[in-house]
Design a protein around this motif. Structure first.
Motif, short mmCIF file in Angstrom:
data_model
loop_
_atom_site.label_atom_id
_atom_site.label_comp_id
_atom_site.label_asym_id
_atom_site.label_seq_id
_atom_site.Cartn_x
_atom_site.Cartn_y
_atom_site.Cartn_z
N ASN A 136 34.57 41.62 36.26
CA ASN A 136 35.35 42.42 37.22
C ASN A 136 36.74 42.75 36.67
OD1 ASN A 136 35.99 39.65 37.37
ND2 ASN A 136 36.80 39.85 39.45
N LEU A 137 36.79 43.10 35.38
CA LEU A 137 38.05 43.32 34.69
C LEU A 137 37.90 44.46 33.69
CD1 LEU A 137 40.96 42.43 33.89
CD2 LEU A 137 39.91 40.73 32.38
N HIS A 196 38.85 45.24 46.68
CA HIS A 196 40.29 45.07 46.54
C HIS A 196 40.62 45.25 45.06
CE1 HIS A 196 44.16 42.90 47.77
NE2 HIS A 196 44.24 42.93 46.44
N VAL A 197 41.51 46.20 44.73
CA VAL A 197 41.79 46.53 43.34
C VAL A 197 43.21 46.11 42.98
CG1 VAL A 197 41.90 48.34 41.60
CG2 VAL A 197 40.18 48.47 43.41
N GLU A 257 35.39 38.70 44.05
CA GLU A 257 35.25 39.76 45.04
C GLU A 257 36.27 40.88 44.83
OE1 GLU A 257 38.53 37.16 46.61
OE2 GLU A 257 36.65 36.87 45.50
N LYS A 258 37.25 40.66 43.95
CA LYS A 258 38.26 41.66 43.64
C LYS A 258 37.99 42.27 42.26
CE LYS A 258 41.95 39.32 46.23
NZ LYS A 258 43.33 38.76 46.16
N ASP A 259 38.59 43.42 42.01
CA ASP A 259 38.49 44.05 40.71
C ASP A 259 39.89 44.21 40.12
OD1 ASP A 259 35.67 44.39 40.51
OD2 ASP A 259 35.80 45.97 42.00
N PHE A 260 40.00 44.04 38.80
CA PHE A 260 41.28 43.99 38.12
C PHE A 260 41.33 44.98 36.97
CE2 PHE A 260 40.65 40.01 40.21
CZ PHE A 260 41.91 39.56 40.60
N ILE A 261 42.44 45.70 36.88
CA ILE A 261 42.71 46.60 35.76
C ILE A 261 43.99 46.12 35.10
CG2 ILE A 261 43.19 48.96 35.01
CD1 ILE A 261 41.73 49.93 37.55
N GLY A 262 43.93 45.82 33.80
CA GLY A 262 45.10 45.40 33.07
C GLY A 262 45.62 46.50 32.16
N ALA A 313 40.96 36.97 37.68
CA ALA A 313 39.70 37.69 37.85
C ALA A 313 38.54 36.72 38.06
CB ALA A 313 39.44 38.58 36.63
N GLN A 314 38.57 35.61 37.33
CA GLN A 314 37.51 34.60 37.47
C GLN A 314 37.57 33.92 38.84
OE1 GLN A 314 37.79 31.33 34.65
NE2 GLN A 314 35.56 31.12 34.58
N ALA A 315 38.80 33.70 39.33
CA ALA A 315 38.97 33.00 40.62
C ALA A 315 38.69 33.89 41.82
CB ALA A 315 40.39 32.45 40.71
N ALA A 316 38.68 35.22 41.62
CA ALA A 316 38.47 36.14 42.73
C ALA A 316 37.41 37.18 42.36
CB ALA A 316 39.79 36.82 43.11
#
Length: 248
Positions: A124-125, A75-76, A97-102, A92-95
Protein backbone atom coordinates in the motif's frame (compact mmCIF):
# COMPACT_ATOMS: atom_id res chain seq x y z
CA UNK A 1 14.31 12.83 7.12
CA UNK A 2 15.28 16.14 5.76
CA UNK A 3 14.55 18.01 2.63
CA UNK A 4 17.74 18.64 0.82
CA UNK A 5 18.25 21.87 -1.09
CA UNK A 6 19.91 23.55 -4.00
CA UNK A 7 23.34 25.09 -3.79
CA UNK A 8 22.43 28.18 -5.80
CA UNK A 9 21.51 30.99 -3.40
CA UNK A 10 20.25 33.34 -6.10
CA UNK A 11 16.48 33.78 -6.09
CA UNK A 12 14.75 32.22 -9.07
CA UNK A 13 11.32 33.33 -10.19
CA UNK A 14 8.46 31.23 -11.51
CA UNK A 15 7.80 33.69 -14.31
CA UNK A 16 6.88 32.38 -17.74
CA UNK A 17 9.35 33.63 -20.33
CA UNK A 18 8.84 33.46 -24.10
CA UNK A 19 11.61 31.59 -25.92
CA UNK A 20 12.98 32.53 -29.33
CA UNK A 21 10.50 30.15 -30.98
CA UNK A 22 7.58 31.84 -29.25
CA UNK A 23 6.97 29.00 -26.79
CA UNK A 24 6.95 29.58 -23.05
CA UNK A 25 9.86 28.47 -20.92
CA UNK A 26 9.25 27.88 -17.24
CA UNK A 27 11.79 28.92 -14.65
CA UNK A 28 11.95 26.85 -11.50
CA UNK A 29 11.43 28.57 -8.15
CA UNK A 30 13.81 28.60 -5.19
CA UNK A 31 14.48 25.04 -4.06
CA UNK A 32 14.08 23.79 -0.52
CA UNK A 33 16.46 20.91 -1.16
CA UNK A 34 19.90 20.04 -2.48
CA UNK A 35 20.72 16.74 -4.16
CA UNK A 36 23.42 15.24 -1.97
CA UNK A 37 25.92 12.77 -3.40
CA UNK A 38 25.50 9.22 -2.25
CA UNK A 39 26.13 5.73 -3.54
CA UNK A 40 23.51 3.04 -3.68
CA UNK A 41 24.14 -0.07 -1.64
CA UNK A 42 23.66 -3.40 -3.38
CA UNK A 43 20.45 -3.88 -1.41
CA UNK A 44 19.08 -0.50 -2.47
CA UNK A 45 20.09 -1.03 -6.09
CA UNK A 46 18.44 -4.46 -6.16
CA UNK A 47 15.26 -3.14 -4.56
CA UNK A 48 15.07 -0.35 -7.16
CA UNK A 49 15.38 -2.88 -9.96
CA UNK A 50 12.74 -5.20 -8.51
CA UNK A 51 10.26 -2.79 -6.94
CA UNK A 52 10.35 0.38 -9.03
CA UNK A 53 8.20 -1.10 -11.85
CA UNK A 54 5.31 -1.60 -9.42
CA UNK A 55 5.93 0.98 -6.68
CA UNK A 56 7.66 3.78 -8.56
CA UNK A 57 5.78 6.76 -10.01
CA UNK A 58 7.02 9.18 -12.66
CA UNK A 59 6.24 12.85 -13.31
CA UNK A 60 6.05 11.95 -17.00
CA UNK A 61 2.99 9.80 -16.26
CA UNK A 62 1.03 12.99 -15.63
CA UNK A 63 -1.86 13.67 -13.23
CA UNK A 64 -2.87 10.80 -10.98
CA UNK A 65 -6.05 9.52 -9.38
CA UNK A 66 -5.15 7.87 -6.05
CA UNK A 67 -8.12 5.53 -6.36
CA UNK A 68 -6.79 4.25 -9.67
CA UNK A 69 -3.21 4.08 -8.40
CA UNK A 70 -4.16 1.80 -5.51
CA UNK A 71 -7.28 0.22 -6.95
CA UNK A 72 -9.49 1.24 -4.05
CA UNK A 73 -11.10 4.18 -2.29
CA UNK A 74 -9.09 4.67 0.91
CA UNK A 75 -7.50 7.15 3.28
CA UNK A 76 -4.54 8.57 1.32
CA UNK A 77 -1.38 9.91 2.99
CA UNK A 78 1.32 11.87 1.17
CA UNK A 79 4.72 12.19 2.87
CA UNK A 80 7.20 14.77 1.60
CA UNK A 81 10.90 14.07 2.18
CA UNK A 82 10.87 10.64 3.81
CA UNK A 83 14.65 10.33 4.08
CA UNK A 84 15.68 6.66 4.16
CA UNK A 85 12.04 5.58 4.36
CA UNK A 86 12.00 3.35 7.44
CA UNK A 87 9.29 5.26 9.28
CA UNK A 88 7.08 5.59 6.20
CA UNK A 89 7.27 1.83 5.65
CA UNK A 90 6.42 1.28 9.32
CA UNK A 91 3.34 3.50 8.97
CA UNK A 92 2.22 1.72 5.81
CA UNK A 93 2.71 -1.67 7.46
CA UNK A 94 0.82 -0.58 10.60
CA UNK A 95 -2.15 0.80 8.61
CA UNK A 96 -2.91 -1.57 5.71
CA UNK A 97 -6.32 0.06 5.32
CA UNK A 98 -4.60 3.31 4.25
CA UNK A 99 -2.56 4.10 1.16
CA UNK A 100 0.71 6.04 1.19
CA UNK A 101 2.56 8.07 -1.43
CA UNK A 102 6.12 9.13 -0.62
CA UNK A 103 8.20 11.83 -2.28
CA UNK A 104 12.00 11.90 -1.97
CA UNK A 105 14.71 13.38 -4.20
CA UNK A 106 17.62 11.35 -2.81
CA UNK A 107 18.02 8.11 -4.83
CA UNK A 108 19.63 6.07 -2.00
CA UNK A 109 16.65 7.07 0.15
CA UNK A 110 14.23 5.81 -2.50
CA UNK A 111 16.22 2.58 -2.79
CA UNK A 112 16.17 2.22 0.99
CA UNK A 113 12.40 2.75 1.12
CA UNK A 114 11.82 0.09 -1.55
CA UNK A 115 14.21 -2.30 0.21
CA UNK A 116 12.38 -1.92 3.53
CA UNK A 117 8.98 -2.15 1.82
CA UNK A 118 10.03 -5.36 0.08
CA UNK A 119 11.25 -6.90 3.33
CA UNK A 120 8.03 -5.89 5.12
CA UNK A 121 5.78 -7.13 2.32
CA UNK A 122 4.16 -3.71 2.05
CA UNK A 123 1.95 -3.14 -1.01
CA UNK A 124 0.00 0.00 0.00
CA UNK A 125 2.91 2.32 -0.79
CA UNK A 126 4.11 4.19 -3.89
CA UNK A 127 6.95 6.68 -4.33
CA UNK A 128 8.21 9.47 -6.53
CA UNK A 129 11.88 10.40 -6.87
CA UNK A 130 11.15 14.03 -7.67
CA UNK A 131 10.67 17.54 -6.35
CA UNK A 132 7.52 17.58 -4.20
CA UNK A 133 6.42 20.88 -5.71
CA UNK A 134 6.31 19.22 -9.12
CA UNK A 135 4.52 16.15 -7.74
CA UNK A 136 1.84 18.28 -6.08
CA UNK A 137 0.91 19.68 -9.48
CA UNK A 138 -0.23 16.18 -10.44
CA UNK A 139 -2.45 15.62 -7.39
CA UNK A 140 -6.19 16.26 -7.93
CA UNK A 141 -8.06 18.80 -5.82
CA UNK A 142 -9.52 17.50 -2.55
CA UNK A 143 -7.93 14.05 -2.88
CA UNK A 144 -5.57 13.62 0.09
CA UNK A 145 -6.55 12.90 3.67
CA UNK A 146 -3.15 13.67 5.20
CA UNK A 147 0.07 15.39 4.18
CA UNK A 148 3.14 14.67 6.31
CA UNK A 149 6.30 16.76 6.50
CA UNK A 150 8.67 15.35 9.12
CA UNK A 151 11.98 16.98 10.02
CA UNK A 152 12.44 19.17 6.94
CA UNK A 153 15.65 21.13 6.56
CA UNK A 154 15.18 24.16 8.85
CA UNK A 155 17.68 26.33 6.96
CA UNK A 156 19.10 27.80 10.14
CA UNK A 157 20.77 30.89 8.66
CA UNK A 158 18.54 33.91 8.15
CA UNK A 159 19.76 34.39 4.57
CA UNK A 160 18.52 30.88 3.79
CA UNK A 161 15.07 31.22 5.37
CA UNK A 162 13.63 31.81 1.90
CA UNK A 163 14.41 28.16 1.19
CA UNK A 164 12.14 26.81 3.92
CA UNK A 165 9.47 24.70 2.32
CA UNK A 166 6.78 25.87 4.76
CA UNK A 167 5.60 29.21 3.44
CA UNK A 168 2.33 30.89 2.53
CA UNK A 169 2.31 29.61 -1.05
CA UNK A 170 3.06 26.04 0.01
CA UNK A 171 0.23 26.16 2.55
CA UNK A 172 -2.25 27.05 -0.18
CA UNK A 173 -0.88 24.38 -2.51
CA UNK A 174 -1.57 21.80 0.17
CA UNK A 175 -4.96 23.31 0.86
CA UNK A 176 -5.91 22.60 -2.74
CA UNK A 177 -5.02 18.89 -2.60
CA UNK A 178 -6.30 18.17 0.91
CA UNK A 179 -9.86 16.99 1.39
CA UNK A 180 -12.11 19.09 3.63
CA UNK A 181 -11.09 18.09 7.13
CA UNK A 182 -7.74 16.81 5.86
CA UNK A 183 -4.66 17.15 8.06
CA UNK A 184 -1.27 18.76 7.43
CA UNK A 185 1.11 17.23 9.98
CA UNK A 186 4.58 18.72 10.51
CA UNK A 187 7.36 17.72 12.90
CA UNK A 188 10.69 19.42 13.56
CA UNK A 189 13.51 19.23 16.08
CA UNK A 190 14.46 22.90 15.57
CA UNK A 191 12.33 25.13 17.80
CA UNK A 192 12.78 28.32 15.73
CA UNK A 193 11.44 26.42 12.71
CA UNK A 194 8.46 25.22 14.72
CA UNK A 195 7.74 28.86 15.54
CA UNK A 196 8.04 29.70 11.84
CA UNK A 197 5.64 26.88 10.94
CA UNK A 198 3.11 28.07 13.47
CA UNK A 199 3.37 31.67 12.29
CA UNK A 200 2.89 30.72 8.64
CA UNK A 201 0.06 28.27 9.21
CA UNK A 202 -1.84 30.37 11.77
CA UNK A 203 -1.94 33.12 9.14
CA UNK A 204 -2.89 30.76 6.30
CA UNK A 205 -6.43 30.98 4.97
CA UNK A 206 -8.57 27.87 5.27
CA UNK A 207 -6.77 26.12 8.15
CA UNK A 208 -7.32 25.54 11.83
CA UNK A 209 -4.65 24.49 14.33
CA UNK A 210 -6.16 21.43 16.00
CA UNK A 211 -4.25 22.18 19.23
CA UNK A 212 -5.25 25.85 19.27
CA UNK A 213 -3.54 28.87 17.75
CA UNK A 214 0.21 28.85 18.29
CA UNK A 215 0.15 25.42 19.93
CA UNK A 216 1.81 22.06 19.23
CA UNK A 217 0.37 18.59 19.77
CA UNK A 218 1.88 15.67 21.65
CA UNK A 219 3.69 13.23 19.38
CA UNK A 220 0.91 11.09 17.89
CA UNK A 221 1.32 7.32 18.19
CA UNK A 222 1.10 6.82 14.43
CA UNK A 223 4.35 8.73 13.86
CA UNK A 224 7.15 6.21 14.49
CA UNK A 225 9.78 7.05 17.05
CA UNK A 226 12.98 7.06 14.98
CA UNK A 227 16.67 6.61 15.82
CA UNK A 228 17.17 10.14 14.47
CA UNK A 229 14.66 11.47 16.99
CA UNK A 230 16.09 9.41 19.86
CA UNK A 231 19.63 10.67 19.16
CA UNK A 232 18.37 14.24 19.25
CA UNK A 233 16.53 13.75 22.51
CA UNK A 234 19.65 12.18 24.04
CA UNK A 235 21.41 15.45 23.19
CA UNK A 236 18.65 17.45 24.84
CA UNK A 237 16.85 18.39 21.64
CA UNK A 238 13.10 18.74 21.68
CA UNK A 239 10.68 17.65 18.96
CA UNK A 240 7.60 19.65 18.02
CA UNK A 241 4.59 18.11 16.26
CA UNK A 242 2.18 20.55 14.63
CA UNK A 243 -1.14 19.64 13.00
CA UNK A 244 -3.54 21.78 10.98
CA UNK A 245 -6.95 20.83 9.62
CA UNK A 246 -8.35 22.17 6.35
CA UNK A 247 -11.62 23.86 7.22
CA UNK A 248 -12.48 25.60 3.93
Amino acid sequence: MTEDNQTNDLPQQDNDTPASDGKKQYRRGIKSFVIRAGRLTKGQEGALERQWPTMGMELEDGPIDPQQVFGRDSHVVLEIGYGMGQSLVQMAQAAPEKDFIGVEVHLPGVGSLLHHAEEAGVTNLRTYKDDAIEVLKLIPDNSLDTVQLFFPDPWHKKKHHKRRIVNAEFAQTLRRVLKPGGIFHMATDWEPYSEHMLEVMDAAEGYENIAGKGQCVDRPEHRPYTKFEKRGENKGHGVWDIMYKKIT
